[in-house]
Enzyme design. Structure first.
Site, PDB file in Angstrom:
ATOM      1  N   LYS A   1      -6.080   1.772   1.703  1.00 31.92           N
ATOM      2  CA  LYS A   1      -4.714   1.579   1.236  1.00 31.92           C
ATOM      3  C   LYS A   1      -4.776   1.245  -0.249  1.00 31.92           C
ATOM      4  O   LYS A   1      -5.311   0.208  -0.644  1.00 31.92           O
ATOM      5  CB  LYS A   1      -4.020   0.460   2.005  1.00 31.92           C
ATOM      6  CG  LYS A   1      -2.571   0.225   1.566  1.00 31.92           C
ATOM      7  CD  LYS A   1      -1.918  -0.876   2.387  1.00 31.92           C
ATOM      8  CE  LYS A   1      -0.487  -1.129   1.942  1.00 31.92           C
ATOM      9  NZ  LYS A   1       0.152  -2.216   2.720  1.00 31.92           N
TER      10      LYS A   1
ATOM     11  N   LYS B   1      -3.625   5.685   2.906  1.00 34.45           N
ATOM     12  CA  LYS B   1      -2.256   5.495   2.436  1.00 34.45           C
ATOM     13  C   LYS B   1      -2.282   5.221   0.933  1.00 34.45           C
ATOM     14  O   LYS B   1      -3.054   4.366   0.495  1.00 34.45           O
ATOM     15  CB  LYS B   1      -1.632   4.310   3.183  1.00 34.45           C
ATOM     16  CG  LYS B   1      -0.224   3.949   2.755  1.00 34.45           C
ATOM     17  CD  LYS B   1       0.253   2.698   3.490  1.00 34.45           C
ATOM     18  CE  LYS B   1       1.663   2.316   3.041  1.00 34.45           C
ATOM     19  NZ  LYS B   1       2.135   1.074   3.699  1.00 34.45           N
TER      20      LYS B   1
END
Length: 331
Positions: free
Chosen positions: A198, A250
């Site tokens: 992330k 992400k």
């Protein structure tokens, strides 16, 4: 005599039926997950200005959201809570009566096994400082103290009925801590989705509107540096070793190279999150007449699948599922 090619790669592109037959990657509704925002204290759904077509929902609207998602055949919903009150330690995250835990319970009853109920496991929506963990005296995020709260939060979400816990805080050791907490409390069956790679991304901007983030500063000390790809693979492998059932990259489109690398190395499913900024760029560009909205949506999702995502979290999940069920060509 003029020489013509005998191998003509265009032959398999000539009709929609041929293109479907030759397609290397496919997308089906069950590979899509819809992020859902549940806001405490409202009585009607409220549109989010920076994300056209997306709303914050009151708790009472969640059964209808679940019914629509289940009817479309998507794989699940990912719930995010927007509490009325926040504090320094994010106490609403572990409170059984907190908005997210209440929403999980409502969604689980409404879903009745028709789709998976997933829950965001992070403190940022519940803290008054907006960080994903507890703060130390010097203002830094205290990794290890946060792990204890994450474990408690995981048990609260599992008790409320979540099928999958989305660990998005990027604390070192979070998977091991939550797995141990779940197993000790009798929730060995609850799955962990680790937001492994992330990145500290500018593409989260509209999401912060959606959850009414109170963040001051940034999260670069714990979310990943956009310059690093090998580190994203290492994060995923560590999470797998700690017991993650699924790993995540992400955002999706700016990090397709990382997604491909993680997919090549992972022995568990790999998901990707098409984040709010990716969504908003396409919606606003299409509204300005600059791109074909539906083709851009389809092309973006196929690109994420092609890079290696087994499942995609996207705000278009229900709409695209209807396209797929109707046999529409995506791009």
């Amino acid at each position: 005599m003029t020489s013509f090619p005998t191998r003509r790669l265009r032959r398999l592109r000539g009709t929609p039926a041929l293109r479907r037959l030759a397609a290397e990657h496919h997308l089906v509704p069950s590979q899509l997950v819809l992020p859902v925002f549940v806001k405490e204290g409202i009585t009607a759904s409220q549109p989010i200005a920076s994300m056209p077509g997306v709303s914050q929902h009151p708790l009472d609207a969640i059964p209808d959201v679940v019914d629509e998602a289940a009817a479309a055949g998507i794989g699940g919903i990912m719930l995010f809570g927007v509490p009325a009150v926040r504090d320094a330690v994010g106490s609403g995250a572990t409170d059984p009566d907190g908005i997210l835990n209440r929403a999980i319970a409502v969604a689980a009853r409404a879903a009745a096994g028709r789709l998976t109920v997933q829950a965001d496991l992070c403190l940022d929506e519940f803290t008054d400082h907006g960080h994903c963990g507890l703060l130390a005296a010097d203002g830094s995020v205290d990794n290890d103290a946060t792990l204890e709260v994450y474990a408690e939060m995981g048990v609260a979400q599992a008790r409320a009925g979540a099928d999958v816990l989305g660990l998005s805080g990027m604390m070192d050791g979070q998977v091991a801590a939550v797995r141990a907490g779940l197993d000790a409390a009798g929730f060995a069956h609850v799955a962990i989705l680790a937001y492994s790679a992330k990145y500290a991304s500018a593409f989260y901007g509209p999401f912060r509107d959606a959850v009414e983030s109170t963040l001051q500063g940034d999260r670069r000390t714990y979310q990943m540096d956009p310059a690093n790809a090998r580190e994203g693979v290492e994060e995923a492998l560590v999470d797998i070793d700690e017991g993650a059932d699924v790993v995540m990259v992400k955002p999706a489109m700016p990090y397709l190279d990382v997604l491909a690398r993680v997919s090549d190395r992972s022995n568990v499913p790999v998901w990707a999150y098409q984040v709010s900024g990716e969504y908003a760029m396409i919606e606003h560009a299409a509204a300005a007449g600059l791109i074909d909205r539906e083709r851009a949506i389809g092309e973006s999702l196929l690109g994420i699948r092609r890079a290696g995502a087994d499942v995609i979290l996207t705000y278009w999940a229900v709409e695209v599922a209807h396209w797929l069920r109707a046999g529409k060509e995506l791009a």
